[in-house]
Design a protein around this motif. Structure first.
Motif, short mmCIF file in Angstrom:
data_model
loop_
_atom_site.label_atom_id
_atom_site.label_comp_id
_atom_site.label_asym_id
_atom_site.label_seq_id
_atom_site.Cartn_x
_atom_site.Cartn_y
_atom_site.Cartn_z
N GLY A 1 0.82 -1.21 0.00
CA GLY A 1 0.00 0.00 0.00
C GLY A 1 0.86 1.26 0.00
N PHE A 2 1.98 1.22 0.72
CA PHE A 2 2.86 2.38 0.79
C PHE A 2 3.43 2.75 -0.57
N ILE A 3 3.75 1.73 -1.37
CA ILE A 3 4.32 2.01 -2.69
C ILE A 3 3.27 2.00 -3.79
N GLY A 4 1.97 1.92 -3.39
CA GLY A 4 0.90 2.10 -4.36
C GLY A 4 0.53 0.89 -5.20
N ILE A 5 0.74 -0.31 -4.66
CA ILE A 5 0.38 -1.52 -5.39
C ILE A 5 -0.87 -2.12 -4.76
N SER A 6 -1.92 -2.32 -5.56
CA SER A 6 -3.17 -2.88 -5.04
C SER A 6 -3.04 -4.39 -4.88
N MET A 7 -3.90 -4.98 -4.02
CA MET A 7 -3.88 -6.42 -3.84
C MET A 7 -4.24 -7.18 -5.11
N PRO A 8 -5.26 -6.72 -5.90
CA PRO A 8 -5.50 -7.44 -7.17
C PRO A 8 -4.28 -7.47 -8.07
N ALA A 9 -3.55 -6.36 -8.15
CA ALA A 9 -2.34 -6.33 -8.98
C ALA A 9 -1.30 -7.29 -8.45
N PHE A 10 -1.17 -7.33 -7.11
CA PHE A 10 -0.19 -8.24 -6.53
C PHE A 10 -0.60 -9.69 -6.70
N ARG A 11 -1.91 -9.97 -6.66
CA ARG A 11 -2.39 -11.33 -6.89
C ARG A 11 -2.01 -11.78 -8.30
N ILE A 12 -2.19 -10.90 -9.27
CA ILE A 12 -1.85 -11.25 -10.65
C ILE A 12 -0.35 -11.47 -10.79
N ALA A 13 0.44 -10.53 -10.23
CA ALA A 13 1.90 -10.68 -10.30
C ALA A 13 2.37 -11.92 -9.56
N GLY A 14 1.78 -12.16 -8.38
CA GLY A 14 2.15 -13.35 -7.61
C GLY A 14 1.78 -14.62 -8.33
N PRO B 1 11.19 -15.81 -3.20
CA PRO B 1 10.17 -14.88 -3.70
C PRO B 1 8.78 -15.51 -3.80
N GLY B 2 8.73 -16.77 -4.22
CA GLY B 2 7.43 -17.45 -4.34
C GLY B 2 6.73 -17.58 -3.01
#
Length: 204
Positions: free
Chosen positions: A65-78, A122-123
């Motif tokens: 959240g501090f660096i402006g990444i949403s959870m949906p975006a992180f879910r996709i990247a993850g 990382p995974g």
């Protein structure tokens, strides 16, 4: 907490952290060490991995959240990251890289490469953040995710302790078969993460 989520989350963590695949690597990295010293390496590696994963479970979402990444975006990247891990497992690139790890005499492999990046890589870091997000956050969610992490790490530690006889029992062929089966399962789970991220983004 829903039992289906607990089972899925445990399987995801187990596949990503891959205790079975790590066991022959542990043998190679501790080759020539005495039984007591090998046990110390196993304990230290698992405790350091636990500390790292706990740190990201508690603060990972806040950092995003501090660096402006949403959870949906992180879910996709993850999900994409987990898919790449699954492809490595399916095509044996993961094992080849791990087996390429070498150590010098008297080197302590518990921090690097055992604790990180092999156990808490990382995974695994991406997975604990994603799973915490699926629990809805809060201390209950953190406790659930950390309980699952501890369970997988205990299995990892147990396999490290029986590494030598287990290696003889499974053989290289058996280890390869299990790794590929886990890779197929992880590929399906990673696609599900991407689908969930797309749904959460509001694009569909």
């Amino acid at each position: 907490m829903d039992s289906a989520f607990l089972i899925t989350a445990f399987v995801t963590l187990f596949v990503v952290m891959d205790p079975i695949g790590l066991t022959p690597v542990f043998i190679a990295l501790t080759q020539g060490m005495g039984a007591s010293y090998r046990r110390q390496m196993a304990v230290r590696a698992c405790l350091i991995a636990l500390a790292l994963l706990a740190l990201f479970t508690v603060f990972g979402e806040s950092l995003l959240g501090f660096i402006g990444i949403s959870m949906p975006a992180f879910r996709i990247a993850g999900g994409i990251l987990l898919l790449l891990t699954a492809l490595d497992m399916l095509f044996e690139r993961r094992s080849q890289r791990r087996e390429g790890q070498s150590i010098e005499p008297h080197h302590d492999p518990s921090v690097f490469p055992l604790a990180t990046p092999l156990i808490a890589g990382p995974g695994a870091i991406a997975t604990v953040i994603l799973l915490k997000g699926q629990t809805g956050g809060g201390w209950a969610g953190i406790g659930t995710v950390m309980g699952l992490v501890v369970a997988v790490l205990l299995l990892t530690f147990a396999l490290f302790l029986v590494a030598t006889p287990l290696e003889r029992l499974l053989g290289r062929t058996g280890t390869n078969v299990i790794t590929r089966l886990l890779g197929m399962l992880l590929a399906a789970l990673s696609v599900q993460f991407v689908i969930d991220g797309l749904k959460g983004s509001g694009l569909f």
